[in-house]
Design a protein around this motif. Structure first.
Motif, PDB file in Angstrom:
ATOM      1  N   ASN A 159       0.809  -1.223   0.000  1.00  9.21           N
ATOM      2  CA  ASN A 159       0.000   0.000   0.000  1.00  9.21           C
ATOM      3  C   ASN A 159       0.839   1.269   0.000  1.00  9.21           C
ATOM      4  OD1 ASN A 159      -2.516  -1.376   0.094  1.00  9.21           O
ATOM      5  ND2 ASN A 159      -2.227  -1.721   2.293  1.00  9.21           N
ATOM      6  N   GLU A 160       2.156   1.115   0.192  1.00 12.13           N
ATOM      7  CA  GLU A 160       3.020   2.287   0.206  1.00 12.13           C
ATOM      8  C   GLU A 160       4.434   1.890  -0.177  1.00 12.13           C
ATOM      9  OE1 GLU A 160       2.887   4.023   4.104  1.00 12.13           O
ATOM     10  OE2 GLU A 160       3.143   2.112   5.117  1.00 12.13           O
ATOM     11  N   ILE A 161       5.138   2.838  -0.800  1.00  9.76           N
ATOM     12  CA  ILE A 161       6.538   2.628  -1.168  1.00  9.76           C
ATOM     13  C   ILE A 161       7.330   3.881  -0.828  1.00  9.76           C
ATOM     14  CG2 ILE A 161       5.981   1.012  -3.032  1.00  9.76           C
ATOM     15  CD1 ILE A 161       6.723   3.261  -4.999  1.00  9.76           C
ATOM     16  N   HIS A 162       8.647   3.701  -0.805  1.00  4.64           N
ATOM     17  CA  HIS A 162       9.562   4.768  -0.401  1.00  4.64           C
ATOM     18  C   HIS A 162      10.617   4.942  -1.483  1.00  4.64           C
ATOM     19  CE1 HIS A 162      12.297   6.770   2.649  1.00  4.64           C
ATOM     20  NE2 HIS A 162      13.220   6.273   1.836  1.00  4.64           N
ATOM     21  N   SER A 163      10.931   6.180  -1.807  1.00  8.08           N
ATOM     22  CA  SER A 163      11.939   6.448  -2.827  1.00  8.08           C
ATOM     23  C   SER A 163      12.646   7.764  -2.518  1.00  8.08           C
ATOM     24  CB  SER A 163      11.294   6.514  -4.215  1.00  8.08           C
ATOM     25  OG  SER A 163      12.262   6.719  -5.224  1.00  8.08           O
ATOM     26  N   SER A 164      13.842   7.913  -3.069  1.00  9.77           N
ATOM     27  CA  SER A 164      14.564   9.184  -2.906  1.00  9.77           C
ATOM     28  C   SER A 164      14.397  10.088  -4.119  1.00  9.77           C
ATOM     29  CB  SER A 164      16.049   8.932  -2.666  1.00  9.77           C
ATOM     30  OG  SER A 164      16.636   8.299  -3.789  1.00  9.77           O
ATOM     31  N   CYS A 165      14.246   9.495  -5.316  1.00  9.49           N
ATOM     32  CA  CYS A 165      14.065  10.288  -6.548  1.00  9.49           C
ATOM     33  C   CYS A 165      15.123  11.382  -6.656  1.00  9.49           C
ATOM     34  CB  CYS A 165      12.662  10.893  -6.607  1.00  9.49           C
ATOM     35  SG  CYS A 165      11.337   9.695  -6.792  1.00  9.49           S
ATOM     36  N   ARG A 166      16.373  11.019  -6.505  1.00 10.59           N
ATOM     37  CA  ARG A 166      17.444  12.011  -6.477  1.00 10.59           C
ATOM     38  C   ARG A 166      18.263  12.016  -7.755  1.00 10.59           C
ATOM     39  NH1 ARG A 166      18.816  14.011  -1.370  1.00 10.59           N
ATOM     40  NH2 ARG A 166      21.042  13.542  -1.342  1.00 10.59           N
ATOM     41  N   THR A 167      18.838  13.166  -8.046  1.00 10.76           N
ATOM     42  CA  THR A 167      19.719  13.354  -9.190  1.00 10.76           C
ATOM     43  C   THR A 167      20.944  14.140  -8.736  1.00 10.76           C
ATOM     44  OG1 THR A 167      17.965  13.301 -10.856  1.00 10.76           O
ATOM     45  CG2 THR A 167      19.975  14.490 -11.434  1.00 10.76           C
ATOM     46  N   LYS A 168      22.112  13.735  -9.196  1.00  4.90           N
ATOM     47  CA  LYS A 168      23.339  14.444  -8.837  1.00  4.90           C
ATOM     48  C   LYS A 168      23.527  15.657  -9.727  1.00  4.90           C
ATOM     49  CE  LYS A 168      28.287  13.684  -8.042  1.00  4.90           C
ATOM     50  NZ  LYS A 168      29.373  12.680  -7.993  1.00  4.90           N
ATOM     51  N   ILE A 169      23.858  16.774  -9.115  1.00  3.16           N
ATOM     52  CA  ILE A 169      24.156  17.976  -9.884  1.00  3.16           C
ATOM     53  C   ILE A 169      25.578  18.430  -9.569  1.00  3.16           C
ATOM     54  CG2 ILE A 169      21.751  18.706  -9.989  1.00  3.16           C
ATOM     55  CD1 ILE A 169      22.416  20.801  -7.849  1.00  3.16           C
ATOM     56  N   ILE A 172      20.073  16.140  -5.387  1.00  7.27           N
ATOM     57  CA  ILE A 172      18.843  16.880  -5.099  1.00  7.27           C
ATOM     58  C   ILE A 172      17.626  16.012  -5.388  1.00  7.27           C
ATOM     59  CG2 ILE A 172      19.946  19.076  -5.673  1.00  7.27           C
ATOM     60  CD1 ILE A 172      18.244  18.985  -8.314  1.00  7.27           C
ATOM     61  N   THR A 173      16.524  16.331  -4.732  1.00  7.89           N
ATOM     62  CA  THR A 173      15.252  15.703  -5.066  1.00  7.89           C
ATOM     63  C   THR A 173      14.849  16.176  -6.447  1.00  7.89           C
ATOM     64  OG1 THR A 173      14.619  15.719  -2.734  1.00  7.89           O
ATOM     65  CG2 THR A 173      12.855  15.388  -4.355  1.00  7.89           C
ATOM     66  N   ASP A 174      14.653  15.227  -7.358  1.00  5.10           N
ATOM     67  CA  ASP A 174      14.370  15.552  -8.755  1.00  5.10           C
ATOM     68  C   ASP A 174      12.862  15.553  -8.985  1.00  5.10           C
ATOM     69  OD1 ASP A 174      14.034  15.562 -11.542  1.00  5.10           O
ATOM     70  OD2 ASP A 174      15.918  14.502 -11.872  1.00  5.10           O
ATOM     71  N   PRO A 175      12.251  16.721  -9.189  1.00  2.00           N
ATOM     72  CA  PRO A 175      10.799  16.776  -9.356  1.00  2.00           C
ATOM     73  C   PRO A 175      10.304  15.966 -10.548  1.00  2.00           C
ATOM     74  CG  PRO A 175      11.820  18.893  -9.903  1.00  2.00           C
ATOM     75  CD  PRO A 175      12.874  18.064  -9.253  1.00  2.00           C
ATOM     76  N   VAL A 176      11.124  15.857 -11.582  1.00  2.00           N
ATOM     77  CA  VAL A 176      10.726  15.060 -12.748  1.00  2.00           C
ATOM     78  C   VAL A 176      10.612  13.585 -12.364  1.00  2.00           C
ATOM     79  CG1 VAL A 176      11.408  14.306 -15.054  1.00  2.00           C
ATOM     80  CG2 VAL A 176      11.737  16.689 -14.369  1.00  2.00           C
ATOM     81  N   LYS A 177      11.550  13.110 -11.562  1.00  5.11           N
ATOM     82  CA  LYS A 177      11.513  11.714 -11.122  1.00  5.11           C
ATOM     83  C   LYS A 177      10.344  11.456 -10.184  1.00  5.11           C
ATOM     84  CE  LYS A 177      16.425  10.603 -11.670  1.00  5.11           C
ATOM     85  NZ  LYS A 177      17.670  10.147 -10.996  1.00  5.11           N
ATOM     86  N   VAL A 178      10.061  12.403  -9.308  1.00  5.59           N
ATOM     87  CA  VAL A 178       8.908  12.246  -8.405  1.00  5.59           C
ATOM     88  C   VAL A 178       7.622  12.146  -9.212  1.00  5.59           C
ATOM     89  CG1 VAL A 178       7.549  13.294  -6.565  1.00  5.59           C
ATOM     90  CG2 VAL A 178      10.050  13.484  -6.525  1.00  5.59           C
TER      91      VAL A 178
END
Length: 243
Positions: free
Chosen positions: A196-206, A227-233
């Motif tokens: 019912n739930e999952i966890h992710s970082s959705c991060r990208t290196k800059i 950084i947290t990548d809004p595109v990945k989220v």
């Protein structure tokens, strides 16, 4: 169609805002995600408390193992009080003995301090020698959910172990898969188990602009960051919406 809750771990207020704007349902608030996450500073807690989604703060005074002494415990208890002061929804904890088994007494003390708040057991679960025993202990303590990659580097590699934990839990506690959970891995994961739930970082290196502006930096200096990548989220939210 069921709603799958998406929790994003972040270590900046910008990351928290970007995650929520792009569909995250809950925030795991940390400092120093590069070392697995530690307790966020008070200023970050205060800022995150203004968000319109539940925020769970990591309670971990340092990186490395999950073996904490009584001096560490005093710090953790104080940090739980600080979370309550700022109105955060919950905390994320985990303490083990030297053999990796969960430390029931110390976890129980943290649970008492966090009474009325939500509690997640973090990946200390993944170093336990007996996940069946650890699961029952977590349930006995009243912990809300367990964060796990199935004792492997990624959720996909540990998927069969995650399924075994889910089956043993039998709905008594939520099991939340983590580690390299992304749109590309979700289909494979959900063929093996249902959650019912999952966890992710959705991060990208800059890369830091310092690299271009300060070419004389000493070799080895690295000001890059993740950084947290809004595109990945957003992509992960859209993928989960298909289930």
């Amino acid at each position: 169609m069921r709603k799958i809750t998406l929790e994003i771990c972040i270590d900046t207020i910008t990351g928290a805002n970007d995650a929520i704007k792009n569909g995250a349902d809950r925030i795991e608030l940390c400092d120093a995600l590069g070392i697995g996450g530690t307790t966020p500073p008070a200023g970050l807690m205060k800022a995150a408390a203004k968000l319109d989604k539940p925020v769970y703060a990591m309670i971990r005074p340092r990186g490395g193992d999950f073996i904490f002494n009584f001096e560490d415990m005093d710090i953790m208890l104080h940090d739980i009080d600080r979370c309550r002061h700022y109105g955060l929804a919950g905390i994320v904890i985990g303490i083990t003995h030297e053999n990796g088994a969960l430390d029931h007494k110390k976890l129980e003390r943290l649970m008492e301090q966090a009474e009325g708040m939500g509690v997640t057991l973090h990946r200390a679960f993944d170093v336990t020698p007996d996940t069946s025993e650890a699961l029952e202990l977590a349930i006995d303590l009243g912990i809300e959910r367990i964060l796990t990659s199935g004792q492997r580097e990624t959720a996909l590699e540990g998927a069969l172990n995650i399924r075994n934990v889910i089956e043993q839990a039998a709905g008594r506690i939520s099991i939340m898969p983590c580690s390299n959970v992304n749109p590309a891995s979700v289909d494979s994961l959900f063929k093996i188990f249902t959650v019912n739930e999952i966890h992710s970082s959705c991060r990208t290196k800059i890369i830091s602009p310092y690299v271009a502006s300060a070419p004389s930096m000493a070799p080895g200096d690295d000001f890059s960051r993740n950084i947290t990548d809004p595109v990945k989220v957003k992509a992960l939210v859209e993928k989960l919406a298909t289930y």
